[in-house]
Motif scaffolding. Sequence first.
Motif, short mmCIF file in Angstrom:
data_model
loop_
_atom_site.label_atom_id
_atom_site.label_comp_id
_atom_site.label_asym_id
_atom_site.label_seq_id
_atom_site.Cartn_x
_atom_site.Cartn_y
_atom_site.Cartn_z
N TRP A 117 0.83 -1.20 0.00
CA TRP A 117 0.00 0.00 0.00
C TRP A 117 0.86 1.25 0.00
O TRP A 117 0.50 2.27 -0.59
CB TRP A 117 -0.96 0.00 1.19
CG TRP A 117 -2.12 -0.92 0.98
CD1 TRP A 117 -2.45 -2.01 1.72
CD2 TRP A 117 -3.09 -0.85 -0.07
NE1 TRP A 117 -3.56 -2.61 1.20
CE2 TRP A 117 -3.98 -1.93 0.10
CE3 TRP A 117 -3.30 0.01 -1.14
CZ2 TRP A 117 -5.05 -2.16 -0.76
CZ3 TRP A 117 -4.37 -0.22 -2.00
CH2 TRP A 117 -5.22 -1.29 -1.79
N ASP A 118 2.03 1.19 0.64
CA ASP A 118 2.93 2.34 0.62
C ASP A 118 3.42 2.62 -0.80
O ASP A 118 3.55 3.77 -1.21
CB ASP A 118 4.12 2.12 1.56
CG ASP A 118 3.73 2.21 3.03
OD1 ASP A 118 2.68 2.82 3.34
OD2 ASP A 118 4.47 1.66 3.86
N ASP A 119 3.71 1.55 -1.56
CA ASP A 119 4.12 1.71 -2.96
C ASP A 119 3.01 2.37 -3.78
O ASP A 119 3.26 3.25 -4.61
CB ASP A 119 4.46 0.36 -3.60
CG ASP A 119 5.65 -0.32 -2.96
OD1 ASP A 119 6.55 0.38 -2.46
OD2 ASP A 119 5.68 -1.58 -2.97
N VAL A 120 1.79 1.93 -3.54
CA VAL A 120 0.63 2.49 -4.27
C VAL A 120 0.46 3.97 -3.92
O VAL A 120 0.28 4.80 -4.81
CB VAL A 120 -0.65 1.69 -3.94
CG1 VAL A 120 -1.88 2.37 -4.53
CG2 VAL A 120 -0.53 0.25 -4.45
N ALA A 121 0.53 4.30 -2.63
CA ALA A 121 0.39 5.69 -2.21
C ALA A 121 1.48 6.56 -2.84
O ALA A 121 1.21 7.67 -3.32
CB ALA A 121 0.45 5.78 -0.68
N GLU A 122 2.70 6.06 -2.86
CA GLU A 122 3.81 6.81 -3.46
C GLU A 122 3.59 7.00 -4.95
O GLU A 122 3.85 8.08 -5.49
CB GLU A 122 5.11 6.06 -3.20
CG GLU A 122 6.35 6.82 -3.63
CD GLU A 122 7.63 6.07 -3.29
OE1 GLU A 122 8.48 5.95 -4.19
OE2 GLU A 122 7.76 5.61 -2.14
N ALA A 123 3.08 5.98 -5.64
CA ALA A 123 2.82 6.08 -7.08
C ALA A 123 1.73 7.12 -7.36
O ALA A 123 1.85 7.92 -8.30
CB ALA A 123 2.43 4.72 -7.64
N PHE A 124 0.67 7.11 -6.55
CA PHE A 124 -0.38 8.11 -6.72
C PHE A 124 0.15 9.51 -6.47
O PHE A 124 -0.12 10.44 -7.24
CB PHE A 124 -1.56 7.83 -5.79
CG PHE A 124 -2.58 6.91 -6.39
CD1 PHE A 124 -3.48 7.34 -7.35
CD2 PHE A 124 -2.64 5.59 -5.98
CE1 PHE A 124 -4.41 6.50 -7.89
CE2 PHE A 124 -3.58 4.72 -6.52
CZ PHE A 124 -4.47 5.18 -7.48
N GLN A 125 0.92 9.68 -5.40
CA GLN A 125 1.47 10.99 -5.08
C GLN A 125 2.37 11.48 -6.20
O GLN A 125 2.29 12.62 -6.64
CB GLN A 125 2.23 10.96 -3.75
CG GLN A 125 2.75 12.31 -3.34
CD GLN A 125 3.44 12.28 -1.99
OE1 GLN A 125 3.54 11.24 -1.34
NE2 GLN A 125 3.93 13.41 -1.55
N SER A 126 3.22 10.61 -6.71
CA SER A 126 4.13 10.97 -7.80
C SER A 126 3.35 11.31 -9.07
O SER A 126 3.63 12.31 -9.74
CB SER A 126 5.10 9.82 -8.06
OG SER A 126 5.88 10.07 -9.19
N GLY A 127 2.36 10.48 -9.39
CA GLY A 127 1.57 10.71 -10.60
C GLY A 127 0.79 12.00 -10.55
O GLY A 127 0.77 12.77 -11.52
N PHE A 128 0.13 12.26 -9.41
CA PHE A 128 -0.62 13.51 -9.28
C PHE A 128 0.31 14.71 -9.30
O PHE A 128 0.01 15.74 -9.91
CB PHE A 128 -1.46 13.51 -8.00
CG PHE A 128 -2.77 12.79 -8.14
CD1 PHE A 128 -3.83 13.37 -8.81
CD2 PHE A 128 -2.92 11.52 -7.61
CE1 PHE A 128 -5.04 12.71 -8.94
CE2 PHE A 128 -4.13 10.84 -7.74
CZ PHE A 128 -5.20 11.44 -8.41
#
Length: 101
Positions: A57-68
Amino acid sequence: MWKEDTLLQQGSLPLDDRAAEFFDMLRYPDTAARREALTLYCQKMTPLHTLKPTASWDDVAEAFQSGFSTFFERTFEPGELSSSEWELAYQLAQEKYSNNP
C-alpha cells in the motif's frame, strides 16, 4: 454502485483477489446468479499483485502521489484533514452512506 446489471466498484484498487468474499456479501436471487456475476467480474478485474507481486500500500500511495504531482505540476505532501473536511466526511457518512436506497 449498481448500473443496470453491472457493479461499479469505484475507487478500489485490490492488491489481492478477494472477489469471492466480496460477492458473498451481495444479494443475488440464487447461487447460480452469484456464480455467474463473480465469473464475469473476475474476467474484467486484475488484482495489483498479479502485475506486481511485491507491491505494498505504501508503494501504491507513493505512485499516486508521484503521478498527481507530475500531472498537476504541484508538490503534494501528506497532511491532516481540516476540521471542515472532517465535518463533511461525518455529514456524508450520516446523510448519504448510512442509509439504504
